[in-house]
Each structure stands twice: as C-alpha cells, then as structure tokens.
Design a protein around this motif. Structure first.
Motif, PDB file in Angstrom:
ATOM      1  N   SER A 113      -5.076  15.065  -0.262  1.00  0.00           N
ATOM      2  CA  SER A 113      -6.113  14.437  -1.081  1.00  0.00           C
ATOM      3  C   SER A 113      -6.105  12.918  -0.917  1.00  0.00           C
ATOM      4  N   LEU A 114      -4.913  12.340  -0.915  1.00  0.00           N
ATOM      5  CA  LEU A 114      -4.825  10.884  -0.738  1.00  0.00           C
ATOM      6  C   LEU A 114      -5.249  10.479   0.667  1.00  0.00           C
ATOM      7  N   ALA A 157      -7.462   1.152  -5.726  1.00  0.00           N
ATOM      8  CA  ALA A 157      -8.240   1.493  -6.921  1.00  0.00           C
ATOM      9  C   ALA A 157      -8.501   2.992  -6.986  1.00  0.00           C
ATOM     10  N   MET A 158      -8.766   3.591  -5.831  1.00  0.00           N
ATOM     11  CA  MET A 158      -9.035   5.029  -5.812  1.00  0.00           C
ATOM     12  C   MET A 158      -7.801   5.833  -6.203  1.00  0.00           C
ATOM     13  N   THR A 159      -6.632   5.432  -5.711  1.00  0.00           N
ATOM     14  CA  THR A 159      -5.428   6.176  -6.065  1.00  0.00           C
ATOM     15  C   THR A 159      -5.092   6.004  -7.541  1.00  0.00           C
ATOM     16  N   GLU A 203       0.836  -1.199   0.000  1.00  0.00           N
ATOM     17  CA  GLU A 203       0.000   0.000   0.000  1.00  0.00           C
ATOM     18  C   GLU A 203       0.876   1.256   0.000  1.00  0.00           C
ATOM     19  N   TYR A 204       1.967   1.236   0.749  1.00  0.00           N
ATOM     20  CA  TYR A 204       2.894   2.361   0.769  1.00  0.00           C
ATOM     21  C   TYR A 204       3.501   2.577  -0.615  1.00  0.00           C
ATOM     22  N   GLU A 205       3.919   1.485  -1.255  1.00  0.00           N
ATOM     23  CA  GLU A 205       4.505   1.565  -2.590  1.00  0.00           C
ATOM     24  C   GLU A 205       3.500   2.132  -3.597  1.00  0.00           C
ATOM     25  N   LEU A 206       2.251   1.694  -3.504  1.00  0.00           N
ATOM     26  CA  LEU A 206       1.198   2.205  -4.374  1.00  0.00           C
ATOM     27  C   LEU A 206       0.998   3.702  -4.143  1.00  0.00           C
ATOM     28  N   THR A 243       2.739  10.099  -9.910  1.00  0.00           N
ATOM     29  CA  THR A 243       1.869  10.258 -11.077  1.00  0.00           C
ATOM     30  C   THR A 243       1.034  11.528 -10.961  1.00  0.00           C
ATOM     31  N   ILE A 244       0.437  11.723  -9.806  1.00  0.00           N
ATOM     32  CA  ILE A 244      -0.438  12.883  -9.601  1.00  0.00           C
ATOM     33  C   ILE A 244       0.366  14.180  -9.692  1.00  0.00           C
ATOM     34  N   LEU A 245       1.529  14.217  -9.066  1.00  0.00           N
ATOM     35  CA  LEU A 245       2.361  15.421  -9.148  1.00  0.00           C
ATOM     36  C   LEU A 245       2.764  15.718 -10.587  1.00  0.00           C
TER      37      LEU A 245
END
Length: 167
Positions: A43-44, A60-62, A15-18, A25-27
């Motif tokens: 946001s996360l 899935a949300m991220t 989960e941390y890696e994700l 990606t978002i940045l």
C-alpha cells in the motif's frame, strides 16, 4: 558540495524513518483486520508511486493513511481513499497543505462515524467543498441507505446541503 552529498542522504533517511513509523502505526491500527507487513508495504509503495506523479508528498500521504487506519479503515481501503481524496483535491485546485488539513478533518469525521457541518466547512475552507463533492457525498449516503429510499429527502439534502449536515 553539501547539497550534493549529505543533504540528499539526510532527506532519504528522513523519508525512510517516516515510512518505518508509518508502517508501525498502520500495523497497530489494522492488526484486528489481519493486515500483514507485506500488505502495508504494498500500500505504501502504491502511495509512493502516486506521490511521484502528483504534487502531494509521500510524507503527508503516509501520515494520512495512518489517520484513516486509526479511524478503523482497512489499509487497502485507506490507500484508495487517500488517492481518491488527492484526486479530488487536485481537481479542485487545493494545494498539498490544504489537502493534508482536509484529510485530517475527514479522518476525525470517520472516527466519529459521520460527516458534520464543521467537517464540511473544513473541506470548503481549503477549496474542496464544491458541488461535485456534495453530489458525491449524497450519492454515497443514498447507496448506504441513509435516505431510506425517500427521494424527497435526498432532494432536500441537495437543495440545502449545509442544513442536511446539521441534521
């Protein structure tokens, strides 16, 4: 013993890696909006709290927030969209996998700048293409001026929604 020790650690690391991959990606997708690392983390964090209260998983949300920001949506707006989209999915009885597929299709439509019949069909196939969603999309189109104040055009869109998406 393994499930009590290493499995939990591996799941936490995954989960941390994700989350780290999603942040990158978002940045990258929102740099043009001046998005900061703190805004992305916030946001996360909201999505993680939301995921804990629903059947939809944080992973899935991220992934979906990355898709939405890739389509040009600001991180704050993408976060709200994911939550709203998940609410619609829950209200329509769509499972987490179906919601993820529908969000992917919606991100493609956002990238193209319009929702077409094939996009709507994808939502319908996972159970989200109901009358409430149709009415919501028509209200959004009206608010955006797509009907240019023509009530009869909006009524036609409601009467034959699929054909209106073809046009």
């Amino acid at each position: 013993v393994k499930s009590l020790s290493t499995d939990q650690i591996a799941a936490g690391f995954a989960e941390y890696e994700l989350k780290m991959g999603s942040i990158q990606t978002i940045l990258a997708n929102t740099a043009r909006h001046g998005t900061s690392l703190e805004q992305v983390k916030e946001s996360l964090g909201k999505l993680n709290d939301y995921a804990d209260k629903t059947i939809y998983n944080f992973g899935a949300m991220t992934k979906n927030i990355g898709l939405f920001t890739n389509a040009g949506i600001k991180v704050e707006d993408a976060t709200s969209m994911i939550q709203g989209f998940s609410n619609v999915a829950a209200a329509s009885g769509t499972d987490a996998e179906g919601a993820a597929r529908a969000a992917y299709q919606l991100s493609q439509a956002l990238s193209a700048g319009t929702i077409r019949l094939r996009d709507w069909t994808s939502l319908t196939n996972v159970g989200m293409g109901n009358k409430n969603m149709q009415d919501g999309l028509i209200q959004i189109a009206q608010a955006m001026g797509e009907f240019n104040g023509q009530a009869d055009v909006a009524k036609m869109a409601q009467a034959d929604f699929n054909s209106s998406l073809e046009k």
